[in-house]
Design a protein around this motif. Sequence first.
Motif, PDB file in Angstrom:
ATOM      1  N   GLY A   1       3.340   2.680  -3.788  1.00 32.93           N
ATOM      2  CA  GLY A   1       2.905   3.653  -4.790  1.00 32.93           C
ATOM      3  C   GLY A   1       3.077   5.086  -4.312  1.00 32.93           C
ATOM      4  O   GLY A   1       3.489   5.970  -5.088  1.00 32.93           O
ATOM      5  N   LYS A   2       2.779   5.334  -3.031  1.00 32.51           N
ATOM      6  CA  LYS A   2       2.942   6.676  -2.467  1.00 32.51           C
ATOM      7  C   LYS A   2       4.414   7.076  -2.449  1.00 32.51           C
ATOM      8  O   LYS A   2       4.767   8.222  -2.732  1.00 32.51           O
ATOM      9  CB  LYS A   2       2.362   6.720  -1.059  1.00 32.51           C
ATOM     10  CG  LYS A   2       0.862   6.454  -0.999  1.00 32.51           C
ATOM     11  CD  LYS A   2       0.368   6.412   0.430  1.00 32.51           C
ATOM     12  CE  LYS A   2      -1.126   6.067   0.481  1.00 32.51           C
ATOM     13  NZ  LYS A   2      -1.608   5.950   1.889  1.00 32.51           N
ATOM     14  N   ARG A   3       5.278   6.125  -2.095  1.00 32.79           N
ATOM     15  CA  ARG A   3       6.711   6.413  -2.085  1.00 32.79           C
ATOM     16  C   ARG A   3       7.208   6.757  -3.482  1.00 32.79           C
ATOM     17  O   ARG A   3       7.967   7.712  -3.680  1.00 32.79           O
ATOM     18  CB  ARG A   3       7.477   5.203  -1.531  1.00 32.79           C
ATOM     19  CG  ARG A   3       8.994   5.335  -1.579  1.00 32.79           C
ATOM     20  CD  ARG A   3       9.493   6.411  -0.653  1.00 32.79           C
ATOM     21  NE  ARG A   3      10.948   6.544  -0.731  1.00 32.79           N
ATOM     22  CZ  ARG A   3      11.659   7.386   0.000  1.00 32.79           C
ATOM     23  NH1 ARG A   3      11.055   8.167   0.881  1.00 32.79           N
ATOM     24  NH2 ARG A   3      12.967   7.457  -0.133  1.00 32.79           N
TER      25      ARG A   3
ATOM     26  N   GLU B   1       0.166  -0.737 -12.417  1.00 40.89           N
ATOM     27  CA  GLU B   1      -0.713  -1.511 -11.543  1.00 40.89           C
ATOM     28  C   GLU B   1      -0.955  -2.920 -12.056  1.00 40.89           C
ATOM     29  O   GLU B   1      -1.084  -3.867 -11.272  1.00 40.89           O
ATOM     30  CB  GLU B   1      -2.043  -0.778 -11.366  1.00 40.89           C
ATOM     31  CG  GLU B   1      -1.910   0.550 -10.630  1.00 40.89           C
ATOM     32  CD  GLU B   1      -3.245   1.223 -10.423  1.00 40.89           C
ATOM     33  OE1 GLU B   1      -4.277   0.624 -10.811  1.00 40.89           O
ATOM     34  OE2 GLU B   1      -3.269   2.342  -9.872  1.00 40.89           O
TER      35      GLU B   1
ATOM     36  N   GLU C   1       5.601   6.252 -11.273  1.00 37.82           N
ATOM     37  CA  GLU C   1       4.284   5.617 -11.228  1.00 37.82           C
ATOM     38  C   GLU C   1       4.425   4.108 -11.394  1.00 37.82           C
ATOM     39  O   GLU C   1       5.146   3.637 -12.273  1.00 37.82           O
ATOM     40  CB  GLU C   1       3.394   6.177 -12.347  1.00 37.82           C
ATOM     41  CG  GLU C   1       2.013   5.575 -12.412  1.00 37.82           C
ATOM     42  CD  GLU C   1       1.232   6.029 -13.642  1.00 37.82           C
ATOM     43  OE1 GLU C   1       0.083   5.597 -13.797  1.00 37.82           O
ATOM     44  OE2 GLU C   1       1.792   6.800 -14.451  1.00 37.82           O
TER      45      GLU C   1
ATOM     46  N   GLU D   1       0.817  -1.209   0.000  1.00 35.89           N
ATOM     47  CA  GLU D   1       0.000   0.000   0.000  1.00 35.89           C
ATOM     48  C   GLU D   1       0.856   1.267   0.000  1.00 35.89           C
ATOM     49  O   GLU D   1       0.462   2.295  -0.549  1.00 35.89           O
ATOM     50  CB  GLU D   1      -0.925  -0.007   1.222  1.00 35.89           C
ATOM     51  CG  GLU D   1      -1.994  -1.098   1.163  1.00 35.89           C
ATOM     52  CD  GLU D   1      -2.748  -1.250   2.469  1.00 35.89           C
ATOM     53  OE1 GLU D   1      -2.413  -0.511   3.435  1.00 35.89           O
ATOM     54  OE2 GLU D   1      -3.656  -2.103   2.542  1.00 35.89           O
ATOM     55  N   ALA D   2       2.046   1.196   0.631  1.00 39.22           N
ATOM     56  CA  ALA D   2       2.902   2.378   0.742  1.00 39.22           C
ATOM     57  C   ALA D   2       3.782   2.589  -0.477  1.00 39.22           C
ATOM     58  O   ALA D   2       4.258   3.710  -0.714  1.00 39.22           O
ATOM     59  CB  ALA D   2       3.778   2.267   1.993  1.00 39.22           C
TER      60      ALA D   2
ATOM     61  N   SER E   1       5.524   7.993  -5.925  1.00 38.33           N
ATOM     62  CA  SER E   1       4.969   9.271  -6.372  1.00 38.33           C
ATOM     63  C   SER E   1       5.771  10.461  -5.833  1.00 38.33           C
ATOM     64  O   SER E   1       5.797  11.529  -6.462  1.00 38.33           O
ATOM     65  CB  SER E   1       3.500   9.389  -5.952  1.00 38.33           C
ATOM     66  OG  SER E   1       3.376   9.475  -4.540  1.00 38.33           O
ATOM     67  N   LEU E   2       6.424  10.291  -4.678  1.00 36.71           N
ATOM     68  CA  LEU E   2       7.267  11.357  -4.136  1.00 36.71           C
ATOM     69  C   LEU E   2       8.434  11.656  -5.074  1.00 36.71           C
ATOM     70  O   LEU E   2       8.973  12.772  -5.079  1.00 36.71           O
ATOM     71  CB  LEU E   2       7.810  10.960  -2.756  1.00 36.71           C
ATOM     72  CG  LEU E   2       6.792  10.854  -1.619  1.00 36.71           C
ATOM     73  CD1 LEU E   2       7.478  10.392  -0.343  1.00 36.71           C
ATOM     74  CD2 LEU E   2       6.091  12.189  -1.386  1.00 36.71           C
TER      75      LEU E   2
ATOM     76  N   LYS F   1       8.102  11.269  -8.372  1.00 36.50           N
ATOM     77  CA  LYS F   1       7.438  11.476  -9.672  1.00 36.50           C
ATOM     78  C   LYS F   1       7.443  10.204 -10.523  1.00 36.50           C
ATOM     79  O   LYS F   1       7.487  10.271 -11.756  1.00 36.50           O
ATOM     80  CB  LYS F   1       8.104  12.628 -10.452  1.00 36.50           C
ATOM     81  CG  LYS F   1       8.198  13.935  -9.679  1.00 36.50           C
ATOM     82  CD  LYS F   1       6.831  14.505  -9.372  1.00 36.50           C
ATOM     83  CE  LYS F   1       6.941  15.821  -8.591  1.00 36.50           C
ATOM     84  NZ  LYS F   1       7.545  16.910  -9.349  1.00 36.50           N
TER      85      LYS F   1
END
Length: 333
Positions: free
Chosen positions: A181-183, A193, A190, A178-179, A185-186, A188
């Motif tokens: 994708g967020k990491r 999926e 992607e 879960e984390a 994105s920091l 830039k």
Amino acid sequence: MQLAGIVPAVADKLLQIGVSKILEDIYEQDFLGCSYGYRPGIGVLDAVRDVSAALRTGPYHFVVEADIRGFFDKIDHGILVELLRKRIDDKPFLRLIRKWLKAGILETDGKVIHPETGSPQGGIVSPILANIYLHYALDVWFEETVKAHCRGAAYLCRYADDFICAFENETDAKRFYEALGKRMSLFKLELAEEKTNLLKFSRLDRKHSGALEFLGFEFRWGFNHCRRLVLKRRTARKKYRASLAGFYAWIKANCRMRKDKLFAALNAKLCGYYNYYGVRGNFDSIDDFFYQVTRMLYRLMNRRSQRRSYNWKGFAELIKVFKLQRPRICHSF
């Protein structure tokens, strides 16, 4: 005029080689053991060997396999330069790298595009810059933050932008999944999926464990001839089919060459294939690959003239005379 264009291009390549060596000397002491791509003396089969050992002997039951969409085209120039500043304080050196990052790309219609993201197209310095980017985006984060918050063991193996993470605890694996994708994105980036999955991969529950694909190999649990549970490796099916298609296209384009040159070139290609996929436990796959290649060769060589040139017996003698390279295991890890 042509020489005037060639000399600057050669000079630029030599300069990129020099810069790559400097970056290598700086960052080799920083890169972690989980990083295998674009490093001296370390190759893809080292990653395959170590992943095999970790999955076979480690306490891991869940794996996250991930893919970064268009990684080399999405590297953010500003972030990359800031990361380089952590270790490099030479402004002219950084300015030179920034110039390469902003270098234009010549399109087929003659237009020059100046990219806002991505590593230098075809640049010698691109691999080390990409490795530095993911060193901070993934490796350091996993080692210092992810592992610190895991209740069980955790393992990362990365080759360039291709990586897998193994976990002992399902909760740890889900939290990381879960984390991730967020990491990304920091920085830039992607995740793709459709190619990013969390799967069970446990020797204790073989029936419900999936097959893991990494670096062209498929890993799965199975039994050997002694009915002992072992980690099995074979050529990933997509890679197998793609390689066959590539061989077919090459043989079709070159089947009218002189036989000595044709077989010499084909043997070189087969040796390259065996050197990569010829790992212990994968003989059936490379043997089947050899069989399919010989069938292709037989069909296409019979099209060299209007009349059929060979039957199977005559063709078998032909490949014996020209010593078509048969499959062999090159790596026993």
